[in-house]
Design a protein around this motif. Structure first.
Motif, PDB file in Angstrom:
ATOM      1  N   MET A  22       0.825  -1.186   0.000  1.00  0.00           N
ATOM      2  CA  MET A  22       0.000   0.000   0.000  1.00  0.00           C
ATOM      3  C   MET A  22       0.864   1.243   0.000  1.00  0.00           C
ATOM      4  SD  MET A  22      -1.935   1.495   3.254  1.00  0.00           S
ATOM      5  CE  MET A  22      -3.398   0.499   3.219  1.00  0.00           C
ATOM      6  N   ARG A  23       1.924   1.201   0.774  1.00  0.00           N
ATOM      7  CA  ARG A  23       2.679   2.414   0.953  1.00  0.00           C
ATOM      8  C   ARG A  23       3.378   2.816  -0.332  1.00  0.00           C
ATOM      9  NH1 ARG A  23       6.769   3.510   5.860  1.00  0.00           N
ATOM     10  NH2 ARG A  23       7.037   5.716   5.531  1.00  0.00           N
TER      11      ARG A  23
ATOM     12  N   HIS B 201       1.425  -8.639   0.951  1.00  0.00           N
ATOM     13  CA  HIS B 201       0.023  -8.833   0.559  1.00  0.00           C
ATOM     14  C   HIS B 201      -0.104  -9.250  -0.899  1.00  0.00           C
ATOM     15  CE1 HIS B 201      -1.017  -4.767  -1.360  1.00  0.00           C
ATOM     16  NE2 HIS B 201       0.043  -4.398  -0.676  1.00  0.00           N
TER      17      HIS B 201
ATOM     18  N   ASP C 220       2.453  -2.602  -6.923  1.00  0.00           N
ATOM     19  CA  ASP C 220       1.905  -2.683  -5.569  1.00  0.00           C
ATOM     20  C   ASP C 220       0.725  -3.636  -5.561  1.00  0.00           C
ATOM     21  OD1 ASP C 220       0.958  -2.320  -3.026  1.00  0.00           O
ATOM     22  OD2 ASP C 220       0.407  -0.226  -3.281  1.00  0.00           O
ATOM     23  N   PRO C 221       0.914  -4.880  -5.106  1.00  0.00           N
ATOM     24  CA  PRO C 221       2.034  -5.406  -4.330  1.00  0.00           C
ATOM     25  C   PRO C 221       2.833  -6.493  -5.049  1.00  0.00           C
ATOM     26  CG  PRO C 221       0.154  -6.766  -3.884  1.00  0.00           C
ATOM     27  CD  PRO C 221      -0.261  -5.808  -5.000  1.00  0.00           C
TER      28      PRO C 221
ATOM     29  N   GLU D 116      -4.882  -5.909   2.212  1.00  0.00           N
ATOM     30  CA  GLU D 116      -3.985  -4.903   2.785  1.00  0.00           C
ATOM     31  C   GLU D 116      -4.424  -3.508   2.363  1.00  0.00           C
ATOM     32  OE1 GLU D 116      -0.372  -2.232   2.854  1.00  0.00           O
ATOM     33  OE2 GLU D 116      -1.759  -2.720   1.259  1.00  0.00           O
ATOM     34  N   GLU D 117      -4.786  -3.384   1.078  1.00  0.00           N
ATOM     35  CA  GLU D 117      -5.064  -2.043   0.529  1.00  0.00           C
ATOM     36  C   GLU D 117      -6.185  -1.305   1.262  1.00  0.00           C
ATOM     37  OE1 GLU D 117      -3.181  -0.435  -1.152  1.00  0.00           O
ATOM     38  OE2 GLU D 117      -1.951  -1.768  -2.356  1.00  0.00           O
TER      39      GLU D 117
ATOM     40  N   ASP E  19       6.492  -5.155   0.512  1.00  0.00           N
ATOM     41  CA  ASP E  19       5.304  -4.722  -0.232  1.00  0.00           C
ATOM     42  C   ASP E  19       5.847  -4.469  -1.634  1.00  0.00           C
ATOM     43  OD1 ASP E  19       2.882  -3.364  -1.038  1.00  0.00           O
ATOM     44  OD2 ASP E  19       2.462  -2.931   1.047  1.00  0.00           O
TER      45      ASP E  19
HETATM   46 ZN    ZN Z   1       0.943  -2.551  -1.038  1.00  0.00          ZN
END
Ligand code: ZN
Length: 746
Positions: free
Chosen positions: A1-2, A349, A359-360, A396-397, A425
């Motif tokens: 996510m980040r 994730h 991502d991811p 996760e998102e 990630d």
């Molecule tokens: Zn992610």
């Protein structure tokens, strides 16, 4: 996510004169065991294959796979089959969580220049998965509340706390307005939270080309940056209060779990929110009247940025399906031969907002290749001493759902058995970025010496060290060169490690390569797909292999050690640094308030400000009182003494292979928890690290003390110093006890 943020956290230095030479024998190993371990690790590192990482990503990213979608489940079942084919004992654990999806979205500018936002990301002919319209989630922010509001618009820059202070000084109020904020600087969920606290009734978040569009590079598909109609989806759940399923805080969302009613959930936004592209944002920004925005607030669009308010009103209406959806966590286990009740855990994730190649899946595919490598070693006769658990998280998102619900469900086992959690990630090209618990700083240093950077062929450790020194201020360089090991930054939030480090007190590290690919413009859009990744990121998948080598070596070295190789001198040093920081924070705030009060009394604001412009002088404020930091100073000193005693005993006795101490130091990170949690957010129990209440991703260290000072809750500060000192004291006592166990040679 980040979103990958380039930060140089591994500032390492010359230690032994060799590029990446490991410290032998390995810490926590007998000399003989160290030799066999190094041989197994070398065998492992020859196994990950970039071509397989590429094929895995292509398979997993072939269709959109957000929570609740058919391909999310399909991917989980495929991952399960892969892990079983590697010979691992794997299963899927299912949870049910709240996951809102859009029912209707509308954004329009009313009045003479009427405009209706498209809220669409167009398919691009050359990009073969960008046209999978039927399966793509529309652009939206998950856990925005339903709402239908009509109001003038005010521009709030990034929507961070300092931006509202600036607006106050300019005499601009957001009360009763819809704010338009740009993405960046703060985590997105902070923007609607602060807007609501300042009285706004709605929030629009847009991607300015200054931050991840044409100002930064060539837009997609010719280049990697965000095109005019590209939109960043994302969660706005109030995760700094608690992440995971909003209806089951603190407990696992297993079928039949007791749900708190939707109306009582704290982590849904208070006002409606919608993300848009800059193409859709332009008419709203151009409609703004009022003053010209401060220079730092101006983005990359070709017109004057103003604060507003607008004369014309905007109409924002969003409604969501508030359904509960299944999560599929894929969990594989390798039982430990000597210490089956000591768990070393790895996770990344597998869900995405859309196709999610970067991502991811860049991380997921590397993790899968790592699991294949360990399966191959098992066939060759390797057995880990500790139990190894590989996790492929779902959800996760939207809000770290899969990791949080799994860890809450297994909380009592994890509290007893968890040794460490290694997270990744999205992954890209460049330098190793590692952040995490300072008990693992020395360990991360030791592994990164053994990993070869695939493009420069130097160790990732040495590359990180040289880059860190060259980018440091000249006066800081000699200290960096003299350091004997790398320094690791603390973890905030933004990925699946959060429940482990912040809620359960499991020592955690987050790993990833990045900094050389020009990513960001695809983030959380339909364009984060296989075409984008194979043209603009780690196109040869060699950094995918490097991530598999790095994390896999960490898993092996942690699982095989005779004594868990935590090191506490780094923790003690770091806590001393944090104590210095919070003291300085109080002093700085006191001095600033005193100076500002003097200026107000002297009439400085009246003299400086253009009388024809609206300016509001700040109010006179009370000075911060003096706090009693003595308990923290004492505890930090006691921890330094205890860690020196432990590390000395470790050096003298651990090489004999005595393992009785494991059962004590496995609790080392847990000692830093206070079951009462942080003020106003009891789910967060780690007294050393937490994501900031008003930063979201950004870490606050000694959070109970630091945030009480920052938020001027003066009456709270001394009590939080005492609670934080008590956690540091518990750590010191545990270490003294563990040192005695080592000395007794048990
Ligand atoms: Zn992610």
């Amino acid at each position: 996510m980040r979103k990958s943020i380039v930060s140089f956290v591994l500032l390492a230095s010359v230690a032994y004169g060799l590029d990446g030479a490991p410290n032998v024998p390995l810490r926590g190993y007998t000399a003989e065991h160290s030799t066999t371990e190094i041989a197994w690790e070398q065998k492992f590192r020859a196994l990950p294959d970039p071509e397989r990482v590429r094929e895995d990503m292509q398979r997993l990213s072939a269709r959109p796979h957000h929570v609740g979608s058919p391909y999310d489940k399909d991917n989980a079942e495929w991952l399960l089959a892969q892990l079983k084919s590697y010979g691992l004992d794997a299963k899927i654990e299912v949870f049910d969580t709240l996951f809102p999806t859009p029912k209707s979205r509308k954004l329009e500018l009313l009045g003479a220049a009427k405009f209706v936002a498209s809220l669409e990301e167009p398919a691009i002919a050359i990009d073969p998965t960008s046209d999978q319209k039927k399966e793509q989630l529309p652009t939206y922010n998950a856990y925005s509340i339903d709402g239908d509001v009509t109001a003038p618009v005010v521009y709030v820059n990034y929507g961070a706390p300092a931006d509202y202070e600036q607006l106050d000084a300019m005499g601009v109020s957001v009360k009763g307005t819809i704010v338009i904020a740009r993405y960046g600087q703060t985590w997105r969920g902070i923007k609607p939270k602060l807007a609501a606290e300042h009285g706004a009734v709605g929030c629009i978040i847009y991607s300015d080309p200054r931050d991840d569009g044409y100002f930064e590079g060539t837009p997609y598909p010719e280049g990697p940056m965000r095109p005019p109609e590209g939109v960043q989806r994302g969660s706005v759940m109030d995760m700094p209060t608690y992440p995971g399923d909003p209806q089951t805080p603190g407990i696992g969302a297993v079928p039949g779990a007791r749900l708190i009613p939707l109306a009582e959930v704290q982590t849904i936004t208070k006002i409606p929110v919608l993300p848009i592209s800059y193409e859709d944002a332009k008419p709203f920004l151009q409609a703004l009247g009022g003053q010209v925005a401060p220079e730092a607030w101006r983005g990359g669009l070709p017109f004057a940025y103003k604060t507003g308010p607008s004369t014309a009103k905007a109409h924002l209406a969003v409604a969501f399906n508030w359904d509960r959806k299944p999560l599929y966590d894929v969990i594989a286990r390798i039982a430990g031969s000597a210490f089956p009740d000591q768990w070393v855990i790895r996770g990344n994730h597998h869900d995405a907002w859309v196709n999610g190649a970067s991502d991811p899946l860049s991380g997921t595919s590397a993790e899968l290749e790592e699991a294949r490598g360990l399966g191959e070693l098992l066939r060759q006769g390797w057995r880990p001493q500790r139990t190894i658990i590989y996790c492929f998280w779902d959800g996760e998102e939207p809000g770290l759902l899969g990791s949080t619900e799994w860890a809450e469900t297994h909380a009592s086992e994890l509290s007893k058995y968890a040794v460490a959690y290694f997270n990744s990630d999205g992954n890209g090209r460049g330098y190793l970025n590692a952040e995490g618990s300072h008990t693992l700083e020395n360990f991360v240093d030791s592994v990164s010496r053994d990993i070869e950077d695939p493009e420069t062929k130097m160790s990732v450790w040495n590359r990180e060290r040289l880059v860190g020194i060259s980018r440091a201020a000249p006066e800081a360089r000699s200290e960096l060169r003299a350091r004997t090991d790398l320094h690791m930054s603390a973890l905030g939030s933004g990925s699946d490690y959060t429940v482990f480090i912040d809620h359960l007190g499991v020592s955690s590290v987050n790993l990833g390569f990045g900094g050389e690919d020009q990513g960001g413009g695809q983030y959380h859009s339909v364009y984060d797909d296989f075409y984008w990744y194979t043209h603009f990121s780690d196109t040869g998948f060699v950094y995918g292999r490097a991530l598999a080598e790095t994390a896999g070596t960490m898993m092996m070295r942690m699982a095989d050690a005779d004594v868990i190789p935590y090191q506490f001198g780094d923790l003690a040093d770091t806590i001393h640094t944090y104590v210095g920081e919070v003291k300085k924070l109080a002093d700085t705030m006191r001095a600033q308030t005193r100076e500002r009060n003097t200026e107000i009394a002297d009439g400085v604001y009246k003299a400086l400000d253009d009388p024809k412009k609206t300016k509001v002088a700040p109010p006179v404020e009370a000075l911060a009182p003096y706090f009693n930091f003595a308990p923290l100073d004492q505890a930090a000193d006691d921890l330094s003494a205890a860690s020196a005693e432990y590390d000395k005993a470790f050096t003298a006795h651990a090489a004999s292979g005595s393992s009785a101490v494991n059962i004590k130091i496995i609790q080392a990170e847990r000692a830093l928890l206070d079951p009462g949690g942080l003020p106003s957010r009891p789910w967060f129990q780690n007294m050393i690290y937490a994501p900031g209440l008003y930063t979201g991703y950004g870490v606050k260290t000694l959070p109970a003390v630091r945030e009480a000072i920052e938020q001027k809750q003066w009456k709270e500060v001394d009590a939080q110093i005492v609670r934080t000192a008590a956690a540091v004291d518990r750590e010191a006592s545990l270490l003294k006890d563990a040192a005695h166990t080592l000395e007794a040679g048990q």
